[in-house]
Write a protein that holds these residues in place. Structure first.
Motif, PDB file in Angstrom:
ATOM      1  N   VAL A 287      83.060  18.352 101.571  1.00 23.35           N
ATOM      2  CA  VAL A 287      82.674  17.624 102.783  1.00 23.35           C
ATOM      3  C   VAL A 287      81.623  18.356 103.609  1.00 23.35           C
ATOM      4  N   GLN A 288      81.457  19.674 103.361  1.00 21.81           N
ATOM      5  CA  GLN A 288      80.445  20.420 104.114  1.00 21.81           C
ATOM      6  C   GLN A 288      80.114  21.712 103.385  1.00 21.81           C
ATOM      7  N   LEU A 289      78.834  22.088 103.403  1.00 16.48           N
ATOM      8  CA  LEU A 289      78.404  23.374 102.868  1.00 16.48           C
ATOM      9  C   LEU A 289      78.472  24.380 104.006  1.00 16.48           C
ATOM     10  N   LEU A 290      79.045  25.542 103.746  1.00 10.07           N
ATOM     11  CA  LEU A 290      79.192  26.584 104.756  1.00 10.07           C
ATOM     12  C   LEU A 290      78.358  27.796 104.378  1.00 10.07           C
ATOM     13  N   PRO A 291      78.103  28.691 105.343  1.00 10.85           N
ATOM     14  CA  PRO A 291      77.341  29.913 105.019  1.00 10.85           C
ATOM     15  C   PRO A 291      78.077  30.762 103.986  1.00 10.85           C
ATOM     16  N   THR A 292      77.336  31.618 103.319  1.00 11.85           N
ATOM     17  CA  THR A 292      77.931  32.486 102.310  1.00 11.85           C
ATOM     18  C   THR A 292      78.837  33.531 102.956  1.00 11.85           C
ATOM     19  N   ASP A 293      79.791  34.008 102.174  1.00 15.27           N
ATOM     20  CA  ASP A 293      80.692  35.080 102.583  1.00 15.27           C
ATOM     21  C   ASP A 293      80.473  36.220 101.607  1.00 15.27           C
ATOM     22  N   GLY A 294      79.593  37.126 101.943  1.00 15.75           N
ATOM     23  CA  GLY A 294      79.236  38.190 101.004  1.00 15.75           C
ATOM     24  C   GLY A 294      78.419  37.623  99.865  1.00 15.75           C
ATOM     25  N   ASP A 295      78.970  37.676  98.649  1.00 12.48           N
ATOM     26  CA  ASP A 295      78.255  37.193  97.459  1.00 12.48           C
ATOM     27  C   ASP A 295      78.735  35.826  97.004  1.00 12.48           C
ATOM     28  N   ASP A 296      79.517  35.120  97.818  1.00 11.94           N
ATOM     29  CA  ASP A 296      80.116  33.854  97.393  1.00 11.94           C
ATOM     30  C   ASP A 296      79.819  32.752  98.410  1.00 11.94           C
ATOM     31  N   CYS A 297      79.268  31.625  97.934  1.00 10.83           N
ATOM     32  CA  CYS A 297      79.053  30.472  98.816  1.00 10.83           C
ATOM     33  C   CYS A 297      80.409  29.901  99.216  1.00 10.83           C
ATOM     34  N   GLN A 298      80.456  29.258 100.384  1.00 10.57           N
ATOM     35  CA  GLN A 298      81.693  28.660 100.859  1.00 10.57           C
ATOM     36  C   GLN A 298      81.490  27.170 101.119  1.00 10.57           C
ATOM     37  N   TYR A 299      82.604  26.436 101.047  1.00 13.58           N
ATOM     38  CA  TYR A 299      82.584  24.992 101.217  1.00 13.58           C
ATOM     39  C   TYR A 299      83.781  24.560 102.049  1.00 13.58           C
ATOM     40  N   ARG A 300      83.637  23.447 102.746  1.00 12.83           N
ATOM     41  CA  ARG A 300      84.783  22.770 103.358  1.00 12.83           C
ATOM     42  C   ARG A 300      85.131  21.638 102.406  1.00 12.83           C
ATOM     43  N   ILE A 301      86.405  21.601 101.969  1.00 10.37           N
ATOM     44  CA  ILE A 301      86.830  20.605 100.986  1.00 10.37           C
ATOM     45  C   ILE A 301      88.030  19.827 101.520  1.00 10.37           C
ATOM     46  N   LYS A 302      88.252  18.630 100.970  1.00  8.42           N
ATOM     47  CA  LYS A 302      89.332  17.751 101.437  1.00  8.42           C
ATOM     48  C   LYS A 302      89.971  17.065 100.255  1.00  8.42           C
ATOM     49  N   ASN A 303      91.296  17.079 100.235  1.00  6.57           N
ATOM     50  CA  ASN A 303      92.073  16.331  99.250  1.00  6.57           C
ATOM     51  C   ASN A 303      92.640  15.118  99.966  1.00  6.57           C
ATOM     52  N   SER A 304      92.629  13.966  99.336  1.00  8.78           N
ATOM     53  CA  SER A 304      93.060  12.722  99.990  1.00  8.78           C
ATOM     54  C   SER A 304      94.539  12.725 100.353  1.00  8.78           C
ATOM     55  N   THR A 305      95.346  13.613  99.733  1.00  8.74           N
ATOM     56  CA  THR A 305      96.775  13.643 100.032  1.00  8.74           C
ATOM     57  C   THR A 305      97.128  14.631 101.140  1.00  8.74           C
ATOM     58  N   GLU A 306      96.145  15.386 101.631  1.00  8.91           N
ATOM     59  CA  GLU A 306      96.387  16.346 102.702  1.00  8.91           C
ATOM     60  C   GLU A 306      95.738  15.866 103.992  1.00  8.91           C
ATOM     61  N   ALA A 307      96.358  16.187 105.119  1.00  9.38           N
ATOM     62  CA  ALA A 307      95.864  15.730 106.421  1.00  9.38           C
ATOM     63  C   ALA A 307      94.810  16.670 107.009  1.00  9.38           C
ATOM     64  N   PHE A 308      94.437  17.701 106.282  1.00 11.01           N
ATOM     65  CA  PHE A 308      93.514  18.702 106.810  1.00 11.01           C
ATOM     66  C   PHE A 308      92.484  19.071 105.753  1.00 11.01           C
ATOM     67  N   GLU A 309      91.442  19.761 106.186  1.00 14.86           N
ATOM     68  CA  GLU A 309      90.415  20.259 105.279  1.00 14.86           C
ATOM     69  C   GLU A 309      90.669  21.741 105.019  1.00 14.86           C
ATOM     70  N   ARG A 310      90.155  22.226 103.920  1.00 13.77           N
ATOM     71  CA  ARG A 310      90.279  23.639 103.553  1.00 13.77           C
ATOM     72  C   ARG A 310      88.890  24.256 103.450  1.00 13.77           C
ATOM     73  N   VAL A 311      88.831  25.569 103.614  1.00 12.13           N
ATOM     74  CA  VAL A 311      87.619  26.323 103.316  1.00 12.13           C
ATOM     75  C   VAL A 311      87.860  27.016 101.988  1.00 12.13           C
TER      76      VAL A 311
END
Length: 63
Positions: A30-54
């Motif tokens: 759902v969103q591209l986030l800044p890198t954390d050291g050597d790894d890109c980060q993302y905001r992701i969402k599963n339809s069965t969960e009420a919240f998003e994860r990083v």
């Protein structure tokens, strides 16, 4: 560093041992986030969960 996945893409998420249990199945980027050291980060969402994860790119795979 360039993100491997794009917003709207379906991915499989593998939770780390310290994270709360994750729902199985596909997650949507759902969103591209800044890198954390050597790894890109993302905001992701599963339809069965009420919240998003990083998630780090190393925790994601193509569906």
């Amino acid at each position: 560093m360039k993100h491997k996945f794009v917003v709207g893409e379906s991915v499989h998420f593998t939770a780390s041992n310290v994270a709360r249990p994750a729902a199985s199945g596909a997650y949507e980027v759902v969103q591209l986030l800044p890198t954390d050291g050597d790894d890109c980060q993302y905001r992701i969402k599963n339809s069965t969960e009420a919240f998003e994860r990083v998630a780090k790119e190393s925790q994601l795979d193509v569906c």
